[in-house]
Motif scaffolding. Structure first.
Motif, PDB file in Angstrom:
ATOM      1  N   ILE A 186       0.693  -1.235   0.026  1.00 51.15           N
ATOM      2  CA  ILE A 186      -0.015  -0.023   0.054  1.00 51.15           C
ATOM      3  C   ILE A 186       0.892   1.265   0.169  1.00 51.15           C
ATOM      4  O   ILE A 186       1.985   1.042   0.319  1.00 51.15           O
ATOM      5  CB  ILE A 186      -0.987  -0.073   1.346  1.00 51.15           C
ATOM      6  CG1 ILE A 186      -0.123  -0.058   2.565  1.00 51.15           C
ATOM      7  CG2 ILE A 186      -2.034  -0.842   0.997  1.00 51.15           C
ATOM      8  CD1 ILE A 186      -1.166  -0.091   3.747  1.00 51.15           C
ATOM      9  N   THR A 187       0.485   2.047  -0.485  1.00 54.41           N
ATOM     10  CA  THR A 187       1.017   3.466  -0.506  1.00 54.41           C
ATOM     11  C   THR A 187       0.768   4.420   0.545  1.00 54.41           C
ATOM     12  O   THR A 187      -0.441   4.656   0.994  1.00 54.41           O
ATOM     13  CB  THR A 187       0.907   4.290  -1.794  1.00 54.41           C
ATOM     14  OG1 THR A 187       1.121   3.566  -2.938  1.00 54.41           O
ATOM     15  CG2 THR A 187       1.734   5.659  -1.839  1.00 54.41           C
ATOM     16  N   ALA A 190      -9.034   5.343   2.078  1.00 58.55           N
ATOM     17  CA  ALA A 190      -9.449   4.822   3.444  1.00 58.55           C
ATOM     18  C   ALA A 190      -9.273   3.416   3.569  1.00 58.55           C
ATOM     19  O   ALA A 190      -9.103   2.351   2.830  1.00 58.55           O
ATOM     20  CB  ALA A 190     -11.052   4.957   3.643  1.00 58.55           C
ATOM     21  N   LEU A 191      -8.782   3.251   4.743  1.00 56.28           N
ATOM     22  CA  LEU A 191      -8.552   1.631   5.229  1.00 56.28           C
ATOM     23  C   LEU A 191      -9.193   1.297   6.408  1.00 56.28           C
ATOM     24  O   LEU A 191      -9.426   1.970   7.482  1.00 56.28           O
ATOM     25  CB  LEU A 191      -6.913   1.621   5.326  1.00 56.28           C
ATOM     26  CG  LEU A 191      -5.933   1.718   4.209  1.00 56.28           C
ATOM     27  CD1 LEU A 191      -4.567   1.880   4.726  1.00 56.28           C
ATOM     28  CD2 LEU A 191      -6.353   0.920   3.048  1.00 56.28           C
ATOM     29  N   GLU A 192      -9.963   0.228   6.271  1.00 49.62           N
ATOM     30  CA  GLU A 192     -10.763  -0.254   7.472  1.00 49.62           C
ATOM     31  C   GLU A 192     -10.008  -1.032   8.717  1.00 49.62           C
ATOM     32  O   GLU A 192     -10.492  -0.990   9.845  1.00 49.62           O
ATOM     33  CB  GLU A 192     -11.938  -1.098   6.822  1.00 49.62           C
ATOM     34  CG  GLU A 192     -13.110  -0.638   5.737  1.00 49.62           C
ATOM     35  CD  GLU A 192     -13.798  -1.538   5.522  1.00 49.62           C
ATOM     36  OE1 GLU A 192     -14.155  -2.556   6.015  1.00 49.62           O
ATOM     37  OE2 GLU A 192     -14.519  -1.090   4.460  1.00 49.62           O
ATOM     38  N   ASN A 193      -9.015  -1.784   8.272  1.00 44.56           N
ATOM     39  CA  ASN A 193      -8.521  -2.543   9.423  1.00 44.56           C
ATOM     40  C   ASN A 193      -7.019  -2.472   9.203  1.00 44.56           C
ATOM     41  O   ASN A 193      -6.296  -3.428   8.860  1.00 44.56           O
ATOM     42  CB  ASN A 193      -8.844  -3.957   9.228  1.00 44.56           C
ATOM     43  CG  ASN A 193      -8.432  -4.998  10.319  1.00 44.56           C
ATOM     44  OD1 ASN A 193      -8.159  -4.422  11.268  1.00 44.56           O
ATOM     45  ND2 ASN A 193      -8.909  -6.147  10.454  1.00 44.56           N
ATOM     46  N   VAL A 252       3.208  -0.365   8.169  1.00 43.55           N
ATOM     47  CA  VAL A 252       1.544  -0.316   8.181  1.00 43.55           C
ATOM     48  C   VAL A 252       0.874  -1.337   7.475  1.00 43.55           C
ATOM     49  O   VAL A 252       1.703  -1.643   6.182  1.00 43.55           O
ATOM     50  CB  VAL A 252       1.352   1.042   7.484  1.00 43.55           C
ATOM     51  CG1 VAL A 252      -0.296   1.373   7.435  1.00 43.55           C
ATOM     52  CG2 VAL A 252       2.103   2.148   8.377  1.00 43.55           C
ATOM     53  N   GLU A 253       0.045  -2.014   8.034  1.00 43.37           N
ATOM     54  CA  GLU A 253      -0.695  -3.110   7.244  1.00 43.37           C
ATOM     55  C   GLU A 253      -2.106  -2.924   7.328  1.00 43.37           C
ATOM     56  O   GLU A 253      -2.843  -2.571   8.344  1.00 43.37           O
ATOM     57  CB  GLU A 253      -0.305  -4.398   8.267  1.00 43.37           C
ATOM     58  CG  GLU A 253      -0.628  -5.597   7.511  1.00 43.37           C
ATOM     59  CD  GLU A 253      -0.764  -6.774   8.582  1.00 43.37           C
ATOM     60  OE1 GLU A 253      -1.102  -8.034   8.178  1.00 43.37           O
ATOM     61  OE2 GLU A 253      -0.194  -6.762   9.712  1.00 43.37           O
ATOM     62  N   ASP A 254      -2.712  -3.261   5.909  1.00 43.26           N
ATOM     63  CA  ASP A 254      -4.136  -3.166   5.855  1.00 43.26           C
ATOM     64  C   ASP A 254      -4.184  -4.700   6.058  1.00 43.26           C
ATOM     65  O   ASP A 254      -4.186  -5.446   5.353  1.00 43.26           O
ATOM     66  CB  ASP A 254      -4.348  -2.848   4.535  1.00 43.26           C
ATOM     67  CG  ASP A 254      -5.867  -2.941   4.175  1.00 43.26           C
ATOM     68  OD1 ASP A 254      -6.643  -3.298   5.092  1.00 43.26           O
ATOM     69  OD2 ASP A 254      -6.311  -2.132   2.803  1.00 43.26           O
ATOM     70  N   ARG A 255      -4.776  -5.063   7.181  1.00 46.59           N
ATOM     71  CA  ARG A 255      -5.041  -6.199   7.683  1.00 46.59           C
ATOM     72  C   ARG A 255      -6.362  -7.054   6.901  1.00 46.59           C
ATOM     73  O   ARG A 255      -6.406  -8.182   6.649  1.00 46.59           O
ATOM     74  CB  ARG A 255      -5.412  -6.523   9.120  1.00 46.59           C
ATOM     75  CG  ARG A 255      -4.032  -6.022   9.879  1.00 46.59           C
ATOM     76  CD  ARG A 255      -4.331  -5.978  11.352  1.00 46.59           C
ATOM     77  NE  ARG A 255      -4.359  -7.351  11.753  1.00 46.59           N
ATOM     78  CZ  ARG A 255      -4.554  -7.542  13.091  1.00 46.59           C
ATOM     79  NH1 ARG A 255      -5.022  -6.730  14.074  1.00 46.59           N
ATOM     80  NH2 ARG A 255      -4.502  -8.697  13.580  1.00 46.59           N
ATOM     81  N   ALA A 256      -7.039  -6.245   6.192  1.00 47.53           N
ATOM     82  CA  ALA A 256      -8.388  -6.649   5.343  1.00 47.53           C
ATOM     83  C   ALA A 256      -7.885  -7.340   4.206  1.00 47.53           C
ATOM     84  O   ALA A 256      -8.356  -8.336   3.586  1.00 47.53           O
ATOM     85  CB  ALA A 256      -9.244  -5.687   5.296  1.00 47.53           C
ATOM     86  N   THR A 257      -6.639  -6.644   3.507  1.00 43.08           N
ATOM     87  CA  THR A 257      -6.294  -7.252   2.344  1.00 43.08           C
ATOM     88  C   THR A 257      -5.093  -7.662   2.206  1.00 43.08           C
ATOM     89  O   THR A 257      -4.410  -8.248   1.276  1.00 43.08           O
ATOM     90  CB  THR A 257      -6.337  -6.052   1.247  1.00 43.08           C
ATOM     91  OG1 THR A 257      -5.263  -4.908   1.613  1.00 43.08           O
ATOM     92  CG2 THR A 257      -7.543  -5.140   1.143  1.00 43.08           C
ATOM     93  N   ALA A 258      -4.220  -7.685   3.447  1.00 42.60           N
ATOM     94  CA  ALA A 258      -2.721  -8.256   3.654  1.00 42.60           C
ATOM     95  C   ALA A 258      -1.844  -7.439   3.012  1.00 42.60           C
ATOM     96  O   ALA A 258      -0.784  -7.805   2.584  1.00 42.60           O
ATOM     97  CB  ALA A 258      -2.738  -9.764   3.345  1.00 42.60           C
ATOM     98  N   ARG A 259      -2.103  -6.287   2.542  1.00 42.18           N
ATOM     99  CA  ARG A 259      -1.288  -5.228   2.047  1.00 42.18           C
ATOM    100  C   ARG A 259      -0.429  -4.511   3.029  1.00 42.18           C
ATOM    101  O   ARG A 259      -1.146  -4.414   4.321  1.00 42.18           O
ATOM    102  CB  ARG A 259      -1.947  -4.336   1.123  1.00 42.18           C
ATOM    103  CG  ARG A 259      -2.621  -4.691  -0.077  1.00 42.18           C
ATOM    104  CD  ARG A 259      -3.419  -3.689  -1.037  1.00 42.18           C
ATOM    105  NE  ARG A 259      -4.206  -2.983  -0.087  1.00 42.18           N
ATOM    106  CZ  ARG A 259      -4.735  -1.790  -0.425  1.00 42.18           C
ATOM    107  NH1 ARG A 259      -4.205  -1.075  -1.654  1.00 42.18           N
ATOM    108  NH2 ARG A 259      -5.536  -1.075   0.281  1.00 42.18           N
TER     109      ARG A 259
END
Length: 140
Positions: A7-8, A41-44, A102-109
């Protein structure tokens, strides 16, 4: 082998140049301001902070978990507890890097940034004896 999706995220952190066992034990924040710039926006989200020297990790914490809106977000200052086990093996001033992941846990990015090298970031804690000596009372 394909790389993990990323993710950026723009990361800005006001990081103390010198860290010590005494300051960490007193819960003095080593990161005074952590700012994230997100294009979406990132949810998780999970924001993790570590201080490390190569493969050796001296401390880590989760600075933020939850939802972040797009734009600029400042979660807060961050106190990073140092590991007593790792610090027991430190008998001289050490350099290290403060790494913010920084990790977007919903998408594993994910994304990782080195906020900046911390110069002489770690002091001893009695060279493993648990009794501070003169070097650990000063900032390093």
């Amino acid at each position: 082998m394909p790389s993990a999706p990323s993710i950026t995220v723009g990361v800005t952190a006001e990081v103390a140049e010198e860290w010590s066992w005494a300051a960490a034990h007193a819960r003095i924040p080593q990161i005074l301001a952590l700012t994230l710039s997100l294009p979406e926006a990132l949810e998780n989200v999970r924001v993790a902070v570590t201080v490390e020297d190569g493969p050796e990790v001296f401390g880590s914490t989760v600075a933020f978990e939850g939802e972040l809106a797009s734009g600029v977000t400042t979660p807060r200052s961050v106190h990073l507890p140092l590991s007593a086990r790792a610090m027991a093996g430190v008998d001289e001033r050490r350099a290290g890097e403060c790494v913010i992941r920084v990790e977007d846990r919903a998408t594993a990015r994910s994304s990782a940034s080195t906020a900046r090298p911390s110069t002489s970031c770690l002091a001893t804690c009695g060279r493993g004896r648990g009794i501070p000596d003169e070097r650990s009372r000063s900032t390093v």
